[in-house]
Enzyme design. Structure first.
Site, PDB file in Angstrom:
ATOM      1  N   SER A 287       0.814  -1.225   0.000  1.00  0.00           N
ATOM      2  CA  SER A 287       0.000   0.000   0.000  1.00  0.00           C
ATOM      3  C   SER A 287       0.844   1.270   0.000  1.00  0.00           C
ATOM      4  CB  SER A 287      -0.937   0.004   1.204  1.00  0.00           C
ATOM      5  OG  SER A 287      -1.738  -1.144   1.210  1.00  0.00           O
ATOM      6  N   HIS A 338       0.456   4.724   4.391  1.00  0.00           N
ATOM      7  CA  HIS A 338      -0.166   5.304   3.197  1.00  0.00           C
ATOM      8  C   HIS A 338       0.294   6.746   2.973  1.00  0.00           C
ATOM      9  CE1 HIS A 338      -3.785   2.311   3.487  1.00  0.00           C
ATOM     10  NE2 HIS A 338      -2.633   1.719   3.257  1.00  0.00           N
TER      11      HIS A 338
END
Length: 507
Positions: A287, A338
């Protein structure tokens, strides 16, 4: 400049000025004298309709605005045009002979500019001021007049060249590394499932290189890289693989393979470092690197805002916003990774820059900022953040060690986390008491279990274990009270009934 030919030339020269000097793009161009232009920048979003016609009566403008309103409504359905300013520009020889302003339906707030031979200088200057453009030297346009047909051909060639240049930017390179990364992720997932105890097993993930703060503190620096290739469960793998496939292909086509390699790993590493600095949970997944792809596309938008907004911009921004919001709302999502990956990908893109682009000062500044952020995050993670073991993580690891029969190691982990954190969930104390029982330390287990049932009075397993320990000590009253409490919570449990019967017989 008092004839039709002059007005024709003025019209096409105005279009030419907007297209060639101010980077307006041609949406539609009709030889009979109607052109649609657009400018899509971060701060300036304009759609212009320019018409060359001689307008005698106001009814013409009324009918025209009704038709244009329908077209504008269609444009506004496109995401990048919703907040655009619309202009309807007429070049006429004379103004209408009657009043028209109050009769025009202008519910879309379209700015109307009427240029005719008595006001052409003032109206063109007003138009450029509305568009936040420098005023042109309109009189100089007539010093080297060319046939309008020649201007039309130049406009078409300019737009053709721009489309080719944009196509070269968006599809400059063939993707290769994206496919390699997808295959590596699939292979690693199969290894977790087949060689280890499964991709959702915490000890297997740590063994294969998941981000685990305690191991990083002990020197496993490579755990900033390896988590990019591990995924927790099939759904996690599926979502990240799809995102990597679509985003990776776009980024690799724009930046090329080696630039994509650098920014992908830079984003993944910065995401891992941010996760290490700001979260204690064990984490894995691509991610952070995938959010770096979002960052790379945003940087492309900074360099080429018009192309970005017209091609992919709002889709990228909306999907990115949804993913960030999801990360803040769902506790188990590692949003630190993220956001770290997003920032790392943006700055890494600025460092490597786009092919055939060179901005040495900007690249140097981006490298300096990237280094400062990465270094500060590492320093914070190693020296200033609270790097206590997450009790839930320790609980999962200890559960696996208990299942494997490694009671001493489980007892050590659980004891350390209890001492370090003070207050821990009752489940952790229950596991610690279980390891004490298995190690023959019943006296240590009893107060632990008493604390467990005090904090969580429906923990029937804890009451059952307490009953066993009290029975072993010969304290039948406490044993009876504990097993009765367990039966109140779970009355049909066979082991609980059997122990209650045994205690009654002994009494």
């Amino acid at each position: 400049m008092h004839n039709i030919n002059s007005q024709d030339y003025l019209y096409w020269r105005l279009v030419y000025e907007l297209v060639t000097k101010h980077r307006f793009r041609i949406i539609n161009l009709y030889d009979h004298g109607e052109v649609w232009l657009q400018r899509m920048e971060w701060r300036e979003k304009n759609i212009l309709r320019l018409v060359r016609d001689d307008i005698n009566w106001g009814n013409y403008l009324v009918r025209d605005m009704a038709n244009v309103t329908r077209v504008i409504d269609l444009y506004k359905q496109q995401s990048y045009s919703k907040k655009a300013d619309f202009y309807n520009i007429f070049v006429s020889t004379y103004p209408p002979v009657d009043d028209w302003e109050y009769r025009v339906d202008n519910r879309n707030n379209v700015r109307i500019v009427l240029i005719e031979q008595t006001n052409w200088e003032q109206e063109i200057e007003r138009l450029f001021k509305l568009l936040n453009l420098p005023s042109p030297e309109v009189k100089s346009w007539f010093s080297d007049m060319v046939d309008p047909t020649e201007l039309i051909n130049r406009l078409r060639q300019t737009e053709k060249n721009r489309k080719k240049a944009e196509n070269d930017l968006l599809f400059a390179k063939k993707p290769f590394l994206t496919y390699v990364l997808v295959v590596i992720n699939l292979i690693m997932f199969l290894l977790l499932e087949l060689v280890g105890s499964g991709s959702t097993d915490l000890s297997t993930l740590i063994k294969f290189g998941a981000k685990y703060n305690s191991a990083i503190l002990e020197g496993d620096w490579w755990r900033f890289i390896t988590p990019m290739f591990l995924h927790i469960g099939f759904l996690h793998l599926l979502m990240n693989t799809l995102a990597l496939y679509y985003l990776g292909i776009s980024v690799e086509r724009i930046y090329g393979t080696w630039r994509f390699l650098i920014l992908y790993f830079a984003a993944g590493i910065t995401g891992g470092v941010a996760s290490f600095a700001f979260t204690t949970q064990v984490s894995a997944g691509a991610s952070g690197a995938i959010f770096g792809c979002f960052g790379a596309l945003l940087y492309f938008g900074v360099v080429h805002p018009s192309l970005f907004l017209r091609s992919m911009g709002w889709n990228v921004i909306v999907v990115l916003g949804i993913n960030l919001a999801f990360g803040f709302l769902v506790p188990m999502v590692d949003n630190s990774a993220h956001i770290g990956g997003l920032i790392g990908g943006f700055l890494a893109s600025a460092i490597v820059h786009l092919p055939n682009h060179k901005k040495s000062l900007r690249q140097a500044a981006a490298f300096l900022l990237f280094s400062v952020i990465l270094g500060a995050s590492l320093a914070y993670g190693f020296y200033y953040s609270d790097q206590k073991e997450d009790p839930l993580v320790v609980g999962q690891l200890s559960q696996q060690l208990i299942e494997d029969g490694n009671y001493e190691k489980a007892n050590q982990l659980l004891s350390e986390v209890v001492q370090a954190n003070g207050e821990v969930p009752p489940e952790i104390l229950f596991l610690l008491s279980y390891t004490e029982i298995k190690l023959g330390q019943n006296e240590k287990a009893i107060p632990l279990l008493e604390t467990v049932v005090e904090e969580k009075n429906d923990f029937h397993e804890a009451y059952y274990n307490l009953a066993l320990l009290y029975l072993d000590k010969g304290d039948y009253e406490k044993a009876k009270a504990s097993i009765n409490k367990a039966l109140e919570i779970k009355p049909y449990e066979g082991d609980y009934k059997a122990l209650a019967t045994e205690i009654e017989k002994i009494k």
